[in-house]
Design a protein around this motif. Structure first.
Motif, PDB file in Angstrom:
ATOM      1  N   CYS A 193     -20.222  33.913  -7.578  1.00 44.07           N
ATOM      2  CA  CYS A 193     -19.565  33.992  -6.268  1.00 44.07           C
ATOM      3  C   CYS A 193     -20.558  34.647  -5.311  1.00 44.07           C
ATOM      4  CB  CYS A 193     -18.280  34.813  -6.369  1.00 44.07           C
ATOM      5  SG  CYS A 193     -17.375  35.007  -4.821  1.00 44.07           S
TER       6      CYS A 193
ATOM      7  N   LEU B 144     -17.222  42.678  -4.323  1.00 44.00           N
ATOM      8  CA  LEU B 144     -16.644  41.498  -4.963  1.00 44.00           C
ATOM      9  C   LEU B 144     -15.899  41.891  -6.225  1.00 44.00           C
ATOM     10  CD1 LEU B 144     -19.622  38.977  -4.666  1.00 44.00           C
ATOM     11  CD2 LEU B 144     -17.554  39.033  -3.268  1.00 44.00           C
TER      12      LEU B 144
ATOM     13  N   LEU C 224     -18.606  29.384  -4.322  1.00 43.75           N
ATOM     14  CA  LEU C 224     -18.597  29.434  -5.789  1.00 43.75           C
ATOM     15  C   LEU C 224     -19.580  28.419  -6.344  1.00 43.75           C
ATOM     16  CD1 LEU C 224     -14.744  29.682  -6.501  1.00 43.75           C
ATOM     17  CD2 LEU C 224     -16.415  31.528  -6.261  1.00 43.75           C
TER      18      LEU C 224
ATOM     19  N   CYS D  27     -12.023  34.909  -6.648  1.00 46.28           N
ATOM     20  CA  CYS D  27     -13.076  35.856  -6.257  1.00 46.28           C
ATOM     21  C   CYS D  27     -12.683  36.448  -4.902  1.00 46.28           C
ATOM     22  CB  CYS D  27     -14.417  35.142  -6.169  1.00 46.28           C
ATOM     23  SG  CYS D  27     -15.762  36.209  -5.560  1.00 46.28           S
TER      24      CYS D  27
ATOM     25  N   TRP E 142     -13.190  39.901  -9.422  1.00 50.10           N
ATOM     26  CA  TRP E 142     -12.524  38.708  -9.950  1.00 50.10           C
ATOM     27  C   TRP E 142     -11.143  39.094 -10.481  1.00 50.10           C
ATOM     28  CZ3 TRP E 142     -14.290  33.746  -9.688  1.00 50.10           C
ATOM     29  CH2 TRP E 142     -15.630  33.555  -9.350  1.00 50.10           C
TER      30      TRP E 142
ATOM     31  N   LEU F 290     -16.664  32.589   1.290  1.00 48.79           N
ATOM     32  CA  LEU F 290     -17.276  32.730  -0.035  1.00 48.79           C
ATOM     33  C   LEU F 290     -17.681  31.359  -0.577  1.00 48.79           C
ATOM     34  CD1 LEU F 290     -14.817  35.312  -1.653  1.00 48.79           C
ATOM     35  CD2 LEU F 290     -16.796  35.711  -0.208  1.00 48.79           C
TER      36      LEU F 290
ATOM     37  N   SER G  11     -11.304  35.297   0.237  1.00 51.93           N
ATOM     38  CA  SER G  11     -11.183  34.960  -1.184  1.00 51.93           C
ATOM     39  C   SER G  11     -11.469  33.476  -1.380  1.00 51.93           C
ATOM     40  CB  SER G  11      -9.787  35.320  -1.713  1.00 51.93           C
ATOM     41  OG  SER G  11      -8.799  34.538  -1.064  1.00 51.93           O
ATOM     42  N   GLN G  12     -11.884  33.139  -2.608  1.00 52.51           N
ATOM     43  CA  GLN G  12     -12.119  31.750  -3.013  1.00 52.51           C
ATOM     44  C   GLN G  12     -11.716  31.628  -4.474  1.00 52.51           C
ATOM     45  OE1 GLN G  12     -12.053  28.594  -2.343  1.00 52.51           O
ATOM     46  NE2 GLN G  12     -13.811  28.744  -0.947  1.00 52.51           N
ATOM     47  N   SER G  13     -11.199  30.462  -4.875  1.00 60.72           N
ATOM     48  CA  SER G  13     -10.662  30.321  -6.227  1.00 60.72           C
ATOM     49  C   SER G  13     -11.081  28.984  -6.826  1.00 60.72           C
ATOM     50  CB  SER G  13      -9.132  30.427  -6.202  1.00 60.72           C
ATOM     51  OG  SER G  13      -8.579  29.356  -5.452  1.00 60.72           O
TER      52      SER G  13
ATOM     53  N   PRO H 149     -20.586  39.675  -8.663  1.00 58.92           N
ATOM     54  CA  PRO H 149     -20.576  38.272  -8.262  1.00 58.92           C
ATOM     55  C   PRO H 149     -20.407  37.283  -9.416  1.00 58.92           C
ATOM     56  CG  PRO H 149     -22.810  39.122  -8.245  1.00 58.92           C
ATOM     57  CD  PRO H 149     -21.929  40.287  -8.547  1.00 58.92           C
TER      58      PRO H 149
END
Length: 628
Positions: free
Chosen positions: A384, A394, A366, A424, A396, A364, A437-439, A407
């Motif tokens: 995202c 997707l 951001l 995300c 959050w 992913l 996942s990405q944060s 997104p």
């Protein structure tokens, strides 16, 4: 050996009473002798048996003889016994090579200690009673032997179901039984009714052999025309043998299966684990393709991939398995399997294809960095983006709490509560375990917020001198605020329970009047500002135990002071009868001068010296010892 019908009739008559009527030697004289002799005796091989012959009635003297009648009718004398008095004296004359030999017991019975095959004969008992006459009777001895364990020899070859005639299936053997047993064939637990006559559908043959031991062995061979349904069939043969008293036993052979040759009619082709119900496989997994035809033996399998309508052969084997190691998204496409069976019918479908769909999910991305710092009250939106197949979903989250799907994450009028880590998440419902996942971390800049609490709150005016109180100050902001106290002893700031960016410090102290007057302050500060809170305690009452001690101390001091004053007053006025002497009142007598208050001598000293120097001087009627 007697025919079966004769044996059956003999079994139905376990005992017969044989009556022998003999005429006397002289004309006109008549006498008879009766014998009790069983016509048939049955015994298992190896067991002992006794043949009974009992004269009925009272006889003073008789002779009993046992004969063996061979098949030609010739009798061979075996043993005899003569009644002498009350005892029967017996003798064995000829055992005819039998081992162990015949025996004759005290009742005149012929004893065979171990029944053998050769003992299956006719035995004749003859009784001669002199003038009473004589009689004879015949006993048939029938010996049974349980056969050995049933043996079966199945056809080990490959039997074709295409052939239109009966093929040899197996041979069953039952050895060393008596009388000869019967053999029956079974398929899947059901008895096979096959004739003895040769035909194209199925039949059986049977052959009985008498062994050198006299026992009998039976061999049966089964022939059947086979079909494809017989590929999983279980066969066995069963031996039914005879026992005494009309009973029967059964000995089954081990079950066996046949190896059949039949052409392929249908083909199955599928993706094995870890495929999903939707037919997707995950990128990077090892995928197995299985191909199975219903022919036997296993045919040869050819795996291929269709590209631009051309077959790209991947592998050929007899197992029907193809493994794709670490499958990639570029390997999606149409795969096929073909069975190479040249005996199959022309209209048989020998190939199958399937679609292999490789699911993938890229990392992913951001629209912001890993840390996003914003002033208090601002607004922002974070995007995202993701690439994957099938299309990922997707959503959050913050602190495991869903914030929304899609997104874009929108944050407006942010507060300190908005600070934290936002994640995300991308997932595929049709492809389990394929997710990413990405944060990012949101930092909210602003002056500190402060909250204070007393862990032991008191109502107004209830604090007493020396009471212990614990004060707690909590603050949040970014950068993290610094906490300080107006009194020494505050604990270092540390994260407060409940999170949300709060840090706290505590101070434990004793309440005093000075604290009641000035209070205790706690201050939180960072580069954006500072905030102060003052703890007030109101009026502070002294402790009850300390006030009582003070009152007692004052009372003692006042009492001591009064005693000193009284003593001083008496010494100044010792010359006055009304003060220092007992029993005298009023003014001093005329002519006695007053004590002087002037000069170098003090009245107290004068009085003391006067009393001491005169030794017994008196003023009036009293002495020194009566002074106050």
């Amino acid at each position: 050996m007697e025919p079966p019908d004769a044996l059956a009739g003999a079994r139905r008559a376990p005992r017969l009473l044989v009556l022998a009527l003999l005429l006397g030697a002289h004309p006109g004289a008549q006498a008879e002798v009766h014998l009790s002799v069983p016509s048939l005796v049955e015994v298992m091989k190896g067991e002992p048996v006794a043949l009974n012959c009992t004269p009925l009635g009272a006889h003073d003297h008789f002779v009993l003889e046992w004969f063996l009648a061979d098949r030609s009718g010739v009798r061979h004398r075996l043993a005899s016994a003569e009644l002498q008095g009350s005892e029967l004296q017996g003798t064995v004359h000829d055992s005819r090579g039998r081992s162990p030999p015949y025996q004759l017991d005290a009742r005149g019975r012929l004893v065979l200690t171990e029944a053998q095959v050769g003992d299956e004969q006719n035995y004749v008992c003859v009784v001669k009673a002199g003038a009473a006459g004589s009689a004879e009777a015949t006993t048939r001895l029938h010996m049974f032997a349980k056969p050995e364990a049933t043996e079966v020899s199945p056809n080990k070859g490959i039997l074709s179901v295409v052939d239109d005639f009966a093929q040899e299936i197996a041979t069953c053997n039952s050895r060393n039984g008596n009388p000869a047993p019967q053999i029956t064939w079974y398929r899947n637990g059901q008895r096979l009714e096959v004739p003895m006559e040769v035909n194209s559908d199925g039949y059986m043959t049977s052959r009985t052999v008498r062994e050198a031991s006299g026992l009998q062995s039976l061999t049966s061979t089964l022939y059947l025309r086979l079909h494809k349904a017989d590929r999983d069939a279980s066969f066995l043969c069963s031996v039914r043998y005879h026992l005494p008293a009309g009973r029967h036993g059964r000995l089954d052979s081990p079950a066996f299966r046949l190896t059949l040759h039949y052409p392929t009619e249908h083909v199955n082709f599928w993706v094995d684990s870890p495929s999903t119900t939707e037919g997707w496989v995950r990128e990077g997994d090892s995928v197995q393709l299985f191909c199975r035809g219903d022919g036997s033996p296993n045919p040869e399998y050819t795996f291929f991939r269709l590209q631009d309508k051309q077959e790209d052969v991947l592998k050929t084997n007899l197992e029907g398995n193809l493994t794709l190691e670490g499958v990639q998204r570029g390997q999606s496409g149409t795969y096929g399997c073909r069975v190479e069976d040249y005996d199959a019918a022309e209209d048989a479908e020998l190939s199958k294809t399937l679609e292999l769909r490789v699911a993938y999910l890229d990392p992913l991305e951001l629209s912001t960095r890993e840390e996003l710092s914003l002033p208090l009250g601002n607004s922002t939106a974070v995007n995202c983006s993701v690439q994957g197949l099938p299309t990922p979903a997707l959503r959050w989250t913050k602190d495991s709490i869903p914030l929304g799907n899609g997104p874009t994450l929108s944050l407006s009028s942010i507060t300190f509560d908005s600070a934290g880590t936002y994640i995300c998440e991308a997932s595929m419902p049709t492809v389990p375990l394929l997710s990413r996942s990405q944060s990012f971390k949101l930092l909210v800049q602003g002056p500190p917020e402060l909250r204070a609490e007393e862990t032991q709150p008191r109502s107004e005016g209830s604090w007493r001198e020396g009471d212990e109180v614990r004060l707690v100050c909590s603050a949040r902001g970014y950068p993290e605020p610094k906490l300080s106290w107006s009194q020494l002893g505050g604990s270092p700031a540390e994260p407060a329970p409940g999170g949300q960016g709060w840090v706290s410090s505590s101070l434990t102290l004793k309440v005093t009047s000075a604290l009641s007057r000035d209070g205790v302050s706690c201050e939180a500060s960072n580069p954006h500002g500072n905030v102060l809170h003052v703890f007030h305690f109101g009026s502070v009452a002294p402790q009850t135990s300390q006030a009582g001690v003070a009152v007692m101390a004052v009372a003692v001091s006042v009492g001591l002071l009064l005693l000193v004053v009284a003593a001083f007053y008496c010494m100044r006025r010792k010359g006055r009868p009304g003060c220092c002497r007992q029993g005298e009142k009023g003014a001093p007598p005329p002519g006695e001068p007053e004590l002087s208050h002037s000069g170098s001598e003090r009245p107290e000293q004068t009085g003391l010296l006067t009393g001491g120097a005169s030794g017994g001087a008196r003023h009036g009627s009293g002495g020194f010892g009566d002074e106050c």
